[in-house]
Design an enzyme around this catalytic site. Structure first.
Site, mmCIF file in Angstrom:
data_model
loop_
_atom_site.group_PDB
_atom_site.id
_atom_site.type_symbol
_atom_site.label_atom_id
_atom_site.label_comp_id
_atom_site.label_asym_id
_atom_site.label_seq_id
_atom_site.Cartn_x
_atom_site.Cartn_y
_atom_site.Cartn_z
ATOM 1 N N HIS A 273 0.855 -1.202 0.000
ATOM 2 C CA HIS A 273 0.000 0.000 0.000
ATOM 3 C C HIS A 273 0.884 1.243 0.000
ATOM 4 O O HIS A 273 1.672 1.425 -0.911
ATOM 5 C CB HIS A 273 -0.948 -0.093 1.205
ATOM 6 C CG HIS A 273 -2.044 0.922 1.274
ATOM 7 N ND1 HIS A 273 -2.435 1.713 0.224
ATOM 8 C CD2 HIS A 273 -2.872 1.252 2.317
ATOM 9 C CE1 HIS A 273 -3.432 2.494 0.604
ATOM 10 N NE2 HIS A 273 -3.707 2.249 1.864
ATOM 11 N N HIS B 286 -2.375 -2.438 -9.513
ATOM 12 C CA HIS B 286 -3.349 -1.752 -8.656
ATOM 13 C C HIS B 286 -4.624 -2.592 -8.618
ATOM 14 O O HIS B 286 -5.015 -3.178 -9.610
ATOM 15 C CB HIS B 286 -3.673 -0.365 -9.220
ATOM 16 C CG HIS B 286 -4.282 0.539 -8.196
ATOM 17 N ND1 HIS B 286 -5.624 0.523 -7.920
ATOM 18 C CD2 HIS B 286 -3.726 1.442 -7.358
ATOM 19 C CE1 HIS B 286 -5.862 1.401 -6.963
ATOM 20 N NE2 HIS B 286 -4.744 1.973 -6.601
ATOM 21 N N ASP C 259 2.862 5.379 -6.863
ATOM 22 C CA ASP C 259 4.116 5.297 -6.094
ATOM 23 C C ASP C 259 5.345 5.186 -6.977
ATOM 24 O O ASP C 259 6.466 5.293 -6.477
ATOM 25 C CB ASP C 259 4.050 4.086 -5.155
ATOM 26 C CG ASP C 259 2.958 4.285 -4.125
ATOM 27 O OD1 ASP C 259 1.996 3.507 -4.115
ATOM 28 O OD2 ASP C 259 3.039 5.265 -3.377
HETATM 29 C C1 SDX Z 1 -1.376 2.091 -3.381
HETATM 30 O O1 SDX Z 1 -6.142 0.803 -3.121
HETATM 31 C C2 SDX Z 1 -5.629 1.925 -3.420
HETATM 32 O O2 SDX Z 1 -6.289 2.813 -3.930
HETATM 33 C C3 SDX Z 1 -4.170 2.106 -3.047
HETATM 34 C C4 SDX Z 1 -3.496 3.404 -3.472
HETATM 35 C C5 SDX Z 1 -4.101 4.593 -2.769
HETATM 36 O O3 SDX Z 1 -3.966 5.706 -3.296
HETATM 37 O O4 SDX Z 1 -4.620 4.426 -1.631
HETATM 38 O O5 SDX Z 1 -3.627 3.578 -4.870
HETATM 39 C C6 SDX Z 1 -2.012 3.415 -3.116
HETATM 40 O O6 SDX Z 1 -1.348 1.277 -2.503
HETATM 41 C C7 SDX Z 1 -0.867 1.782 -4.766
HETATM 42 C C8 SDX Z 1 -0.295 0.329 -4.872
HETATM 43 C C9 SDX Z 1 1.144 0.350 -4.317
HETATM 44 N N1 SDX Z 1 1.639 -1.027 -4.200
HETATM 45 C C10 SDX Z 1 2.631 -1.489 -4.987
HETATM 46 O O7 SDX Z 1 3.110 -0.858 -5.925
HETATM 47 C C11 SDX Z 1 3.124 -2.879 -4.594
HETATM 48 C C12 SDX Z 1 3.208 -3.769 -5.839
HETATM 49 N N2 SDX Z 1 1.825 -4.037 -6.334
HETATM 50 C C13 SDX Z 1 1.213 -5.285 -5.895
HETATM 51 O O8 SDX Z 1 1.491 -5.630 -4.572
HETATM 52 C C14 SDX Z 1 -0.258 -5.374 -6.335
HETATM 53 O O9 SDX Z 1 -0.330 -4.964 -7.633
HETATM 54 C C15 SDX Z 1 -1.328 -4.642 -5.538
HETATM 55 C C16 SDX Z 1 -1.298 -4.983 -4.104
HETATM 56 C C17 SDX Z 1 -1.178 -3.177 -5.706
HETATM 57 C C18 SDX Z 1 -2.692 -5.073 -6.099
HETATM 58 O O10 SDX Z 1 -2.829 -6.405 -5.806
HETATM 59 P P1 SDX Z 1 -4.203 -7.197 -6.154
HETATM 60 O O11 SDX Z 1 -5.226 -6.303 -6.697
HETATM 61 O O12 SDX Z 1 -4.555 -8.044 -4.970
HETATM 62 O O13 SDX Z 1 -3.767 -8.051 -7.347
HETATM 63 P P2 SDX Z 1 -3.042 -9.455 -7.217
HETATM 64 O O14 SDX Z 1 -1.986 -9.376 -6.162
HETATM 65 O O15 SDX Z 1 -4.085 -10.500 -7.092
HETATM 66 O O16 SDX Z 1 -2.287 -9.536 -8.620
HETATM 67 C C19 SDX Z 1 -2.966 -10.051 -9.751
HETATM 68 C C20 SDX Z 1 -1.870 -10.767 -10.557
HETATM 69 C C21 SDX Z 1 -1.148 -11.844 -9.737
HETATM 70 O O17 SDX Z 1 -0.625 -12.773 -10.666
HETATM 71 P P3 SDX Z 1 -1.516 -14.143 -10.949
HETATM 72 O O18 SDX Z 1 -1.664 -14.822 -9.612
HETATM 73 O O19 SDX Z 1 -2.814 -13.652 -11.546
HETATM 74 O O20 SDX Z 1 -0.667 -14.922 -11.933
HETATM 75 O O21 SDX Z 1 -0.843 -9.814 -10.910
HETATM 76 C C22 SDX Z 1 0.376 -10.162 -10.266
HETATM 77 C C23 SDX Z 1 0.021 -11.101 -9.126
HETATM 78 O O22 SDX Z 1 1.115 -11.982 -8.854
HETATM 79 N N3 SDX Z 1 0.950 -8.917 -9.781
HETATM 80 C C24 SDX Z 1 2.235 -8.594 -9.870
HETATM 81 C C25 SDX Z 1 2.331 -7.297 -9.336
HETATM 82 N N4 SDX Z 1 1.115 -6.890 -8.941
HETATM 83 C C26 SDX Z 1 0.265 -7.897 -9.211
HETATM 84 N N5 SDX Z 1 3.297 -9.283 -10.355
HETATM 85 C C27 SDX Z 1 4.499 -8.628 -10.288
HETATM 86 N N6 SDX Z 1 4.672 -7.379 -9.789
HETATM 87 C C28 SDX Z 1 3.603 -6.688 -9.323
HETATM 88 N N7 SDX Z 1 3.754 -5.455 -8.835
#
Ligand code: SDX
Length: 429
Positions: free
Chosen positions: A265, A306, A364
Protein backbone atom coordinates in the site's frame (compact mmCIF):
# COMPACT_ATOMS: atom_id res chain seq x y z
CA UNK A 1 -31.97 3.73 -6.08
CA UNK A 2 -33.39 0.18 -6.03
CA UNK A 3 -35.85 -0.53 -8.86
CA UNK A 4 -33.81 -3.42 -10.29
CA UNK A 5 -33.65 -6.79 -8.57
CA UNK A 6 -31.31 -9.78 -8.54
CA UNK A 7 -32.68 -13.24 -7.91
CA UNK A 8 -30.67 -15.77 -5.93
CA UNK A 9 -31.73 -19.39 -6.21
CA UNK A 10 -30.40 -21.54 -3.34
CA UNK A 11 -30.91 -25.28 -3.78
CA UNK A 12 -33.90 -26.52 -1.80
CA UNK A 13 -35.03 -23.00 -0.89
CA UNK A 14 -37.33 -20.41 -2.41
CA UNK A 15 -35.59 -17.87 -4.70
CA UNK A 16 -34.38 -14.78 -2.86
CA UNK A 17 -34.85 -11.33 -4.39
CA UNK A 18 -32.06 -8.86 -3.69
CA UNK A 19 -32.32 -5.16 -4.60
CA UNK A 20 -29.80 -3.80 -7.13
CA UNK A 21 -28.65 -0.27 -6.25
CA UNK A 22 -27.42 2.20 -8.88
CA UNK A 23 -24.98 5.04 -8.12
CA UNK A 24 -24.34 8.26 -10.03
CA UNK A 25 -21.75 6.41 -12.12
CA UNK A 26 -19.90 3.09 -11.90
CA UNK A 27 -21.00 -0.50 -11.34
CA UNK A 28 -24.40 -1.29 -9.83
CA UNK A 29 -24.27 -3.13 -6.49
CA UNK A 30 -26.38 -6.01 -5.22
CA UNK A 31 -27.71 -5.12 -1.78
CA UNK A 32 -27.09 -8.30 0.26
CA UNK A 33 -28.10 -6.86 3.64
CA UNK A 34 -31.18 -9.13 3.64
CA UNK A 35 -29.18 -12.26 2.83
CA UNK A 36 -28.67 -13.19 6.48
CA UNK A 37 -32.35 -14.16 6.71
CA UNK A 38 -31.61 -17.05 4.32
CA UNK A 39 -28.95 -18.39 6.70
CA UNK A 40 -26.19 -17.50 4.23
CA UNK A 41 -23.43 -14.87 4.24
CA UNK A 42 -21.39 -13.60 1.28
CA UNK A 43 -17.73 -14.63 1.18
CA UNK A 44 -15.23 -12.13 -0.28
CA UNK A 45 -11.73 -12.14 1.36
CA UNK A 46 -9.85 -8.99 0.32
CA UNK A 47 -13.15 -7.37 -0.70
CA UNK A 48 -12.46 -8.09 -4.37
CA UNK A 49 -16.13 -7.60 -5.25
CA UNK A 50 -17.61 -5.87 -2.21
CA UNK A 51 -18.74 -2.28 -1.71
CA UNK A 52 -18.38 -1.49 1.99
CA UNK A 53 -20.32 1.79 1.96
CA UNK A 54 -21.97 4.51 -0.08
CA UNK A 55 -19.78 7.59 -0.64
CA UNK A 56 -19.85 10.91 -2.52
CA UNK A 57 -16.20 11.82 -2.08
CA UNK A 58 -14.07 10.08 -4.74
CA UNK A 59 -14.74 7.98 -7.82
CA UNK A 60 -12.26 5.82 -9.74
CA UNK A 61 -12.90 4.27 -13.16
CA UNK A 62 -10.14 1.65 -13.20
CA UNK A 63 -10.71 0.70 -16.84
CA UNK A 64 -10.52 4.27 -18.11
CA UNK A 65 -7.87 5.48 -15.66
CA UNK A 66 -10.17 8.19 -14.26
CA UNK A 67 -9.94 9.65 -10.72
CA UNK A 68 -12.52 12.25 -9.61
CA UNK A 69 -12.64 14.10 -6.29
CA UNK A 70 -16.22 15.35 -5.78
CA UNK A 71 -16.51 15.12 -9.61
CA UNK A 72 -13.32 17.05 -10.47
CA UNK A 73 -10.62 15.13 -12.43
CA UNK A 74 -7.33 14.78 -10.55
CA UNK A 75 -5.45 16.25 -13.53
CA UNK A 76 -7.43 19.52 -13.26
CA UNK A 77 -7.04 19.71 -9.47
CA UNK A 78 -3.27 19.17 -9.81
CA UNK A 79 -3.03 21.92 -12.45
CA UNK A 80 -5.59 24.47 -11.25
CA UNK A 81 -5.91 24.19 -7.48
CA UNK A 82 -3.64 23.78 -4.49
CA UNK A 83 -3.67 21.23 -1.68
CA UNK A 84 -5.73 23.29 0.78
CA UNK A 85 -8.36 23.95 -1.92
CA UNK A 86 -8.45 20.19 -2.52
CA UNK A 87 -8.78 19.63 1.26
CA UNK A 88 -11.71 22.06 1.39
CA UNK A 89 -13.30 20.23 -1.58
CA UNK A 90 -12.91 16.76 -0.04
CA UNK A 91 -14.17 17.90 3.38
CA UNK A 92 -17.09 20.09 2.20
CA UNK A 93 -18.06 18.80 -1.26
CA UNK A 94 -17.38 22.05 -3.19
CA UNK A 95 -14.27 24.04 -4.13
CA UNK A 96 -13.96 27.20 -1.99
CA UNK A 97 -14.48 30.67 -3.44
CA UNK A 98 -11.78 33.25 -2.67
CA UNK A 99 -13.36 34.30 0.63
CA UNK A 100 -13.98 30.71 1.78
CA UNK A 101 -10.42 29.77 0.84
CA UNK A 102 -8.92 32.69 2.76
CA UNK A 103 -10.98 31.75 5.81
CA UNK A 104 -10.03 28.04 5.58
CA UNK A 105 -6.30 28.82 5.13
CA UNK A 106 -6.41 31.15 8.13
CA UNK A 107 -8.19 28.51 10.27
CA UNK A 108 -5.66 25.84 9.31
CA UNK A 109 -2.79 28.22 10.12
CA UNK A 110 -4.21 28.73 13.60
CA UNK A 111 -3.93 25.01 14.32
CA UNK A 112 -0.50 24.09 12.95
CA UNK A 113 1.22 24.04 16.36
CA UNK A 114 1.04 20.95 18.57
CA UNK A 115 0.88 20.88 22.38
CA UNK A 116 4.39 21.53 23.71
CA UNK A 117 4.18 18.37 25.86
CA UNK A 118 3.82 16.25 22.73
CA UNK A 119 7.57 16.66 22.20
CA UNK A 120 8.15 14.39 25.19
CA UNK A 121 6.58 11.46 23.34
CA UNK A 122 9.47 11.44 20.87
CA UNK A 123 12.10 10.73 23.52
CA UNK A 124 10.76 7.22 24.01
CA UNK A 125 11.77 6.28 20.46
CA UNK A 126 15.27 5.31 19.31
CA UNK A 127 16.65 7.93 16.91
CA UNK A 128 16.87 5.24 14.22
CA UNK A 129 13.23 4.13 14.64
CA UNK A 130 11.37 3.96 11.31
CA UNK A 131 9.60 7.33 10.89
CA UNK A 132 6.26 5.56 10.32
CA UNK A 133 6.57 3.87 13.73
CA UNK A 134 7.07 7.29 15.34
CA UNK A 135 4.25 8.83 13.27
CA UNK A 136 1.83 6.12 14.39
CA UNK A 137 2.78 6.82 18.01
CA UNK A 138 2.62 10.59 18.06
CA UNK A 139 -0.58 10.88 16.00
CA UNK A 140 -2.25 8.36 18.29
CA UNK A 141 -0.96 10.44 21.23
CA UNK A 142 -2.97 13.43 19.93
CA UNK A 143 -6.07 11.55 21.12
CA UNK A 144 -4.77 11.99 24.67
CA UNK A 145 -4.80 15.79 24.21
CA UNK A 146 -8.28 16.10 22.72
CA UNK A 147 -10.08 13.11 24.17
CA UNK A 148 -12.26 15.13 26.54
CA UNK A 149 -13.12 17.93 24.13
CA UNK A 150 -14.55 15.67 21.50
CA UNK A 151 -18.10 14.56 20.97
CA UNK A 152 -18.00 12.73 17.62
CA UNK A 153 -21.78 13.17 17.35
CA UNK A 154 -21.32 16.96 17.39
CA UNK A 155 -20.76 18.27 13.80
CA UNK A 156 -18.71 21.22 15.11
CA UNK A 157 -16.43 18.86 17.06
CA UNK A 158 -16.01 16.71 13.94
CA UNK A 159 -15.15 19.82 11.92
CA UNK A 160 -12.50 21.10 14.34
CA UNK A 161 -10.93 17.62 14.59
CA UNK A 162 -10.65 17.51 10.79
CA UNK A 163 -9.00 20.95 10.67
CA UNK A 164 -6.66 20.10 13.56
CA UNK A 165 -5.49 16.94 11.75
CA UNK A 166 -4.95 18.64 8.37
CA UNK A 167 -3.10 21.47 10.13
CA UNK A 168 -0.92 19.39 12.45
CA UNK A 169 0.23 16.54 10.21
CA UNK A 170 2.99 18.59 8.48
CA UNK A 171 4.24 19.79 11.88
CA UNK A 172 4.32 16.24 13.26
CA UNK A 173 5.89 14.80 10.09
CA UNK A 174 8.67 17.40 10.22
CA UNK A 175 9.15 16.73 13.96
CA UNK A 176 9.55 13.01 13.18
CA UNK A 177 12.26 13.83 10.63
CA UNK A 178 14.08 16.33 12.90
CA UNK A 179 14.04 13.79 15.74
CA UNK A 180 15.65 11.15 13.49
CA UNK A 181 18.34 13.71 12.54
CA UNK A 182 19.00 14.86 16.10
CA UNK A 183 18.21 18.43 15.01
CA UNK A 184 16.00 20.90 16.89
CA UNK A 185 12.35 20.77 15.88
CA UNK A 186 11.13 23.85 14.01
CA UNK A 187 7.92 25.68 14.82
CA UNK A 188 5.43 26.31 11.99
CA UNK A 189 5.34 29.78 10.44
CA UNK A 190 2.06 31.49 9.55
CA UNK A 191 3.60 33.64 6.84
CA UNK A 192 4.31 30.59 4.65
CA UNK A 193 1.98 28.48 2.48
CA UNK A 194 1.13 24.93 3.58
CA UNK A 195 3.82 23.26 1.44
CA UNK A 196 6.42 26.02 2.05
CA UNK A 197 5.79 25.70 5.80
CA UNK A 198 6.34 21.94 5.66
CA UNK A 199 9.65 22.31 3.78
CA UNK A 200 10.66 25.09 6.21
CA UNK A 201 10.02 22.81 9.23
CA UNK A 202 11.83 19.95 7.49
CA UNK A 203 15.00 21.64 6.25
CA UNK A 204 15.54 24.92 8.11
CA UNK A 205 17.28 25.09 11.49
CA UNK A 206 17.32 27.76 14.22
CA UNK A 207 20.79 28.71 12.99
CA UNK A 208 19.79 29.40 9.42
CA UNK A 209 16.42 30.18 7.84
CA UNK A 210 16.78 29.76 4.08
CA UNK A 211 14.02 30.85 1.70
CA UNK A 212 11.97 27.94 0.34
CA UNK A 213 12.31 27.25 -3.38
CA UNK A 214 8.96 27.97 -5.09
CA UNK A 215 9.66 25.09 -7.49
CA UNK A 216 10.05 22.61 -4.66
CA UNK A 217 7.08 24.04 -2.77
CA UNK A 218 4.89 23.68 -5.89
CA UNK A 219 6.11 20.10 -6.42
CA UNK A 220 5.45 19.27 -2.75
CA UNK A 221 1.96 20.77 -2.92
CA UNK A 222 1.21 18.76 -6.07
CA UNK A 223 2.41 15.54 -4.42
CA UNK A 224 0.06 16.29 -1.52
CA UNK A 225 -2.85 16.74 -3.99
CA UNK A 226 -2.05 13.48 -5.82
CA UNK A 227 -2.12 11.51 -2.57
CA UNK A 228 -5.13 13.20 -0.93
CA UNK A 229 -7.78 10.50 -1.35
CA UNK A 230 -8.54 7.31 -3.23
CA UNK A 231 -11.96 5.75 -2.42
CA UNK A 232 -12.07 2.77 -0.03
CA UNK A 233 -8.39 1.71 -0.14
CA UNK A 234 -6.97 -0.39 2.71
CA UNK A 235 -6.05 2.52 4.99
CA UNK A 236 -9.26 4.46 4.37
CA UNK A 237 -11.29 1.32 5.08
CA UNK A 238 -9.27 0.93 8.30
CA UNK A 239 -10.15 4.48 9.37
CA UNK A 240 -13.85 3.87 8.60
CA UNK A 241 -13.85 0.59 10.54
CA UNK A 242 -12.11 2.15 13.56
CA UNK A 243 -14.46 5.15 13.38
CA UNK A 244 -17.53 2.91 13.25
CA UNK A 245 -16.88 1.87 16.87
CA UNK A 246 -16.99 5.54 17.93
CA UNK A 247 -13.23 5.74 18.50
CA UNK A 248 -11.46 9.09 18.83
CA UNK A 249 -10.65 10.48 15.31
CA UNK A 250 -6.96 10.89 16.17
CA UNK A 251 -6.81 7.20 17.12
CA UNK A 252 -8.63 6.36 13.86
CA UNK A 253 -6.05 8.28 11.82
CA UNK A 254 -3.25 6.49 13.69
CA UNK A 255 -4.90 3.21 12.62
CA UNK A 256 -4.95 4.48 9.02
CA UNK A 257 -1.23 5.33 9.25
CA UNK A 258 -0.50 1.80 10.44
CA UNK A 259 -2.43 0.27 7.52
CA UNK A 260 -0.76 2.62 5.00
CA UNK A 261 2.71 1.52 6.15
CA UNK A 262 2.59 -1.85 4.37
CA UNK A 263 4.72 -2.17 1.16
CA UNK A 264 1.64 -3.36 -0.77
CA UNK A 265 0.00 0.00 0.00
CA UNK A 266 1.57 3.31 1.00
CA UNK A 267 4.91 1.74 1.80
CA UNK A 268 5.38 1.09 -1.92
CA UNK A 269 6.94 4.51 -2.61
CA UNK A 270 9.82 3.73 -0.25
CA UNK A 271 9.95 0.16 -1.65
CA UNK A 272 10.26 1.48 -5.25
CA UNK A 273 13.47 3.37 -4.43
CA UNK A 274 14.82 0.36 -2.51
CA UNK A 275 13.99 -1.82 -5.51
CA UNK A 276 15.69 0.58 -7.97
CA UNK A 277 18.78 0.55 -5.77
CA UNK A 278 18.68 -3.26 -5.68
CA UNK A 279 18.33 -3.50 -9.48
CA UNK A 280 21.18 -1.01 -9.72
CA UNK A 281 21.68 -1.06 -13.47
CA UNK A 282 19.63 -1.46 -16.65
CA UNK A 283 21.56 -4.66 -17.37
CA UNK A 284 19.88 -6.30 -14.34
CA UNK A 285 16.30 -5.42 -15.31
CA UNK A 286 15.58 -8.71 -17.12
CA UNK A 287 16.63 -10.69 -14.04
CA UNK A 288 14.24 -8.72 -11.81
CA UNK A 289 11.37 -8.91 -14.31
CA UNK A 290 11.85 -12.70 -14.31
CA UNK A 291 11.77 -12.68 -10.47
CA UNK A 292 8.55 -10.62 -10.54
CA UNK A 293 6.95 -13.22 -12.85
CA UNK A 294 8.17 -16.20 -10.82
CA UNK A 295 5.30 -17.51 -8.66
CA UNK A 296 7.83 -19.04 -6.26
CA UNK A 297 9.58 -15.73 -5.77
CA UNK A 298 7.86 -13.24 -3.41
CA UNK A 299 9.47 -10.33 -5.31
CA UNK A 300 6.99 -7.97 -6.96
CA UNK A 301 7.79 -5.00 -9.16
CA UNK A 302 7.07 -2.24 -6.64
CA UNK A 303 5.14 0.71 -8.04
CA UNK A 304 3.33 -1.52 -10.54
CA UNK A 305 -0.21 -2.86 -10.41
CA UNK A 306 -3.35 -1.75 -8.66
CA UNK A 307 -6.51 -3.37 -7.32
CA UNK A 308 -8.73 -0.94 -9.21
CA UNK A 309 -6.72 0.59 -12.08
CA UNK A 310 -6.55 -1.80 -15.04
CA UNK A 311 -5.30 1.14 -17.09
CA UNK A 312 -2.75 3.84 -16.24
CA UNK A 313 -3.08 5.40 -12.77
CA UNK A 314 -3.80 9.04 -13.75
CA UNK A 315 -1.76 10.15 -10.74
CA UNK A 316 1.32 8.39 -12.14
CA UNK A 317 0.94 10.35 -15.39
CA UNK A 318 0.80 13.68 -13.53
CA UNK A 319 3.61 12.52 -11.24
CA UNK A 320 5.86 11.69 -14.22
CA UNK A 321 5.22 15.17 -15.68
CA UNK A 322 6.03 16.74 -12.32
CA UNK A 323 9.14 14.59 -12.11
CA UNK A 324 10.41 15.96 -15.43
CA UNK A 325 9.60 19.55 -14.33
CA UNK A 326 11.34 19.26 -10.94
CA UNK A 327 14.46 17.52 -12.25
CA UNK A 328 14.61 20.03 -15.10
CA UNK A 329 14.20 23.03 -12.78
CA UNK A 330 16.83 21.61 -10.44
CA UNK A 331 19.17 21.00 -13.35
CA UNK A 332 19.33 17.30 -12.47
CA UNK A 333 20.30 15.76 -15.79
CA UNK A 334 20.16 12.01 -16.37
CA UNK A 335 19.17 11.06 -12.85
CA UNK A 336 20.30 7.40 -12.80
CA UNK A 337 17.26 6.24 -10.84
CA UNK A 338 14.89 8.07 -13.17
CA UNK A 339 16.67 6.60 -16.20
CA UNK A 340 16.41 3.14 -14.64
CA UNK A 341 12.72 3.68 -13.73
CA UNK A 342 11.85 4.82 -17.26
CA UNK A 343 13.66 1.83 -18.80
CA UNK A 344 11.94 -0.53 -16.33
CA UNK A 345 8.53 0.96 -17.23
CA UNK A 346 9.29 0.64 -20.95
CA UNK A 347 10.31 -3.02 -20.67
CA UNK A 348 7.55 -4.00 -18.24
CA UNK A 349 4.82 -2.45 -20.41
CA UNK A 350 5.85 -4.48 -23.44
CA UNK A 351 6.04 -7.76 -21.50
CA UNK A 352 2.95 -10.02 -21.99
CA UNK A 353 2.92 -10.93 -18.26
CA UNK A 354 2.33 -7.30 -17.27
CA UNK A 355 0.05 -6.53 -20.22
CA UNK A 356 -2.21 -9.56 -19.54
CA UNK A 357 -2.51 -8.55 -15.88
CA UNK A 358 -2.91 -4.81 -16.61
CA UNK A 359 0.03 -4.00 -14.41
CA UNK A 360 0.77 -0.31 -15.03
CA UNK A 361 2.91 2.10 -12.97
CA UNK A 362 0.87 3.43 -10.03
CA UNK A 363 1.09 6.60 -7.96
CA UNK A 364 4.12 5.30 -6.09
CA UNK A 365 6.31 4.60 -9.11
CA UNK A 366 7.55 8.13 -9.75
CA UNK A 367 6.72 9.89 -6.47
CA UNK A 368 9.87 8.58 -4.77
CA UNK A 369 12.11 10.10 -7.44
CA UNK A 370 10.56 13.55 -6.96
CA UNK A 371 10.65 13.28 -3.16
CA UNK A 372 14.34 12.34 -3.35
CA UNK A 373 15.03 15.31 -5.67
CA UNK A 374 13.30 17.58 -3.12
CA UNK A 375 15.69 16.19 -0.49
CA UNK A 376 13.26 13.98 1.43
CA UNK A 377 14.98 10.80 2.71
CA UNK A 378 13.49 7.50 1.50
CA UNK A 379 12.40 6.48 4.99
CA UNK A 380 10.15 9.57 5.13
CA UNK A 381 8.29 8.83 1.87
CA UNK A 382 5.35 7.00 3.44
CA UNK A 383 5.12 9.65 6.18
CA UNK A 384 4.57 12.18 3.35
CA UNK A 385 1.89 9.89 1.91
CA UNK A 386 0.21 9.71 5.36
CA UNK A 387 0.41 13.52 5.72
CA UNK A 388 -1.34 14.01 2.37
CA UNK A 389 -3.88 11.20 2.82
CA UNK A 390 -5.06 12.44 6.22
CA UNK A 391 -7.60 14.75 4.57
CA UNK A 392 -9.05 11.79 2.64
CA UNK A 393 -9.18 9.63 5.73
CA UNK A 394 -10.89 12.29 7.85
CA UNK A 395 -13.31 13.20 5.02
CA UNK A 396 -14.49 9.58 4.92
CA UNK A 397 -14.66 9.51 8.73
CA UNK A 398 -16.82 12.69 8.69
CA UNK A 399 -19.01 11.34 5.87
CA UNK A 400 -19.64 8.08 7.74
CA UNK A 401 -20.51 9.82 11.04
CA UNK A 402 -22.73 12.43 9.34
CA UNK A 403 -25.48 9.89 8.59
CA UNK A 404 -26.78 6.73 10.31
CA UNK A 405 -24.09 4.04 10.43
CA UNK A 406 -23.47 0.68 12.09
CA UNK A 407 -20.33 -0.70 13.66
CA UNK A 408 -18.38 -2.68 11.06
CA UNK A 409 -18.45 -6.36 12.00
CA UNK A 410 -17.79 -8.80 9.11
CA UNK A 411 -18.83 -12.46 9.45
CA UNK A 412 -16.69 -15.47 8.43
CA UNK A 413 -16.63 -18.96 6.93
CA UNK A 414 -15.62 -21.14 9.90
CA UNK A 415 -13.58 -24.24 9.00
CA UNK A 416 -12.20 -25.04 12.44
CA UNK A 417 -13.02 -27.84 14.93
CA UNK A 418 -16.57 -28.77 15.87
CA UNK A 419 -17.46 -28.42 19.58
CA UNK A 420 -15.46 -30.85 21.75
CA UNK A 421 -14.81 -31.33 25.51
CA UNK A 422 -11.55 -30.40 27.19
CA UNK A 423 -9.29 -33.22 28.51
CA UNK A 424 -7.65 -32.61 31.90
CA UNK A 425 -3.96 -31.80 31.60
CA UNK A 426 -3.00 -34.94 33.51
CA UNK A 427 -4.88 -37.08 30.99
CA UNK A 428 -3.62 -35.39 27.83
CA UNK A 429 -1.27 -37.49 25.69
C1 SDX B 1 -1.38 2.09 -3.38
O1 SDX B 1 -6.14 0.80 -3.12
C2 SDX B 1 -5.63 1.93 -3.42
O2 SDX B 1 -6.29 2.81 -3.93
C3 SDX B 1 -4.17 2.11 -3.05
C4 SDX B 1 -3.50 3.40 -3.47
C5 SDX B 1 -4.10 4.59 -2.77
O3 SDX B 1 -3.97 5.71 -3.30
O4 SDX B 1 -4.62 4.43 -1.63
O5 SDX B 1 -3.63 3.58 -4.87
C6 SDX B 1 -2.01 3.41 -3.12
O6 SDX B 1 -1.35 1.28 -2.50
C7 SDX B 1 -0.87 1.78 -4.77
C8 SDX B 1 -0.30 0.33 -4.87
C9 SDX B 1 1.14 0.35 -4.32
N1 SDX B 1 1.64 -1.03 -4.20
C10 SDX B 1 2.63 -1.49 -4.99
O7 SDX B 1 3.11 -0.86 -5.93
C11 SDX B 1 3.12 -2.88 -4.59
C12 SDX B 1 3.21 -3.77 -5.84
N2 SDX B 1 1.82 -4.04 -6.33
C13 SDX B 1 1.21 -5.28 -5.89
O8 SDX B 1 1.49 -5.63 -4.57
C14 SDX B 1 -0.26 -5.37 -6.33
O9 SDX B 1 -0.33 -4.96 -7.63
C15 SDX B 1 -1.33 -4.64 -5.54
C16 SDX B 1 -1.30 -4.98 -4.10
C17 SDX B 1 -1.18 -3.18 -5.71
C18 SDX B 1 -2.69 -5.07 -6.10
O10 SDX B 1 -2.83 -6.40 -5.81
P1 SDX B 1 -4.20 -7.20 -6.15
O11 SDX B 1 -5.23 -6.30 -6.70
O12 SDX B 1 -4.55 -8.04 -4.97
O13 SDX B 1 -3.77 -8.05 -7.35
P2 SDX B 1 -3.04 -9.46 -7.22
O14 SDX B 1 -1.99 -9.38 -6.16
O15 SDX B 1 -4.08 -10.50 -7.09
O16 SDX B 1 -2.29 -9.54 -8.62
C19 SDX B 1 -2.97 -10.05 -9.75
C20 SDX B 1 -1.87 -10.77 -10.56
C21 SDX B 1 -1.15 -11.84 -9.74
O17 SDX B 1 -0.62 -12.77 -10.67
P3 SDX B 1 -1.52 -14.14 -10.95
O18 SDX B 1 -1.66 -14.82 -9.61
O19 SDX B 1 -2.81 -13.65 -11.55
O20 SDX B 1 -0.67 -14.92 -11.93
O21 SDX B 1 -0.84 -9.81 -10.91
C22 SDX B 1 0.38 -10.16 -10.27
C23 SDX B 1 0.02 -11.10 -9.13
O22 SDX B 1 1.12 -11.98 -8.85
N3 SDX B 1 0.95 -8.92 -9.78
C24 SDX B 1 2.23 -8.59 -9.87
C25 SDX B 1 2.33 -7.30 -9.34
N4 SDX B 1 1.11 -6.89 -8.94
C26 SDX B 1 0.26 -7.90 -9.21
N5 SDX B 1 3.30 -9.28 -10.35
C27 SDX B 1 4.50 -8.63 -10.29
N6 SDX B 1 4.67 -7.38 -9.79
C28 SDX B 1 3.60 -6.69 -9.32
N7 SDX B 1 3.75 -5.46 -8.84
Amino acid sequence: MADKKAQLVIEGAAPVELPILTGTVGPDVIDVRGLGATGHFTFDPGFMATASCESKITYIDGDKGVLLHRGYPIEQLAEKSDYLETCYLLLNGELPNAEQKAQFVSTVKNHTMVHEQLKSFFNGFRRDAHPMAVMCGVVGALSAFYHDSLDINNPQHREISAVRLVAKMPTLAAMVYKYSMGQPMMYPRNDLSYAENFLHMMFNTPCEIKPISPVLAKAMDRIFILHADHEQNASTSTVRLAGSSGANPFACIAAGIAALWGPAHGGANEAVLTMLDEIGDVSNIDKYIAKAKDKNDPFKLMGFGHRVYKNRDPRATVMKKTCDEVLGELGIKNDPQLELAMRLEEIALTDPYFIERSLYPNVDFYSGIILKAIGIPTSMFTVIFALARTVGWISHWKEMLSSPYKIGRPRQLYTGELQRDIVELKDRK
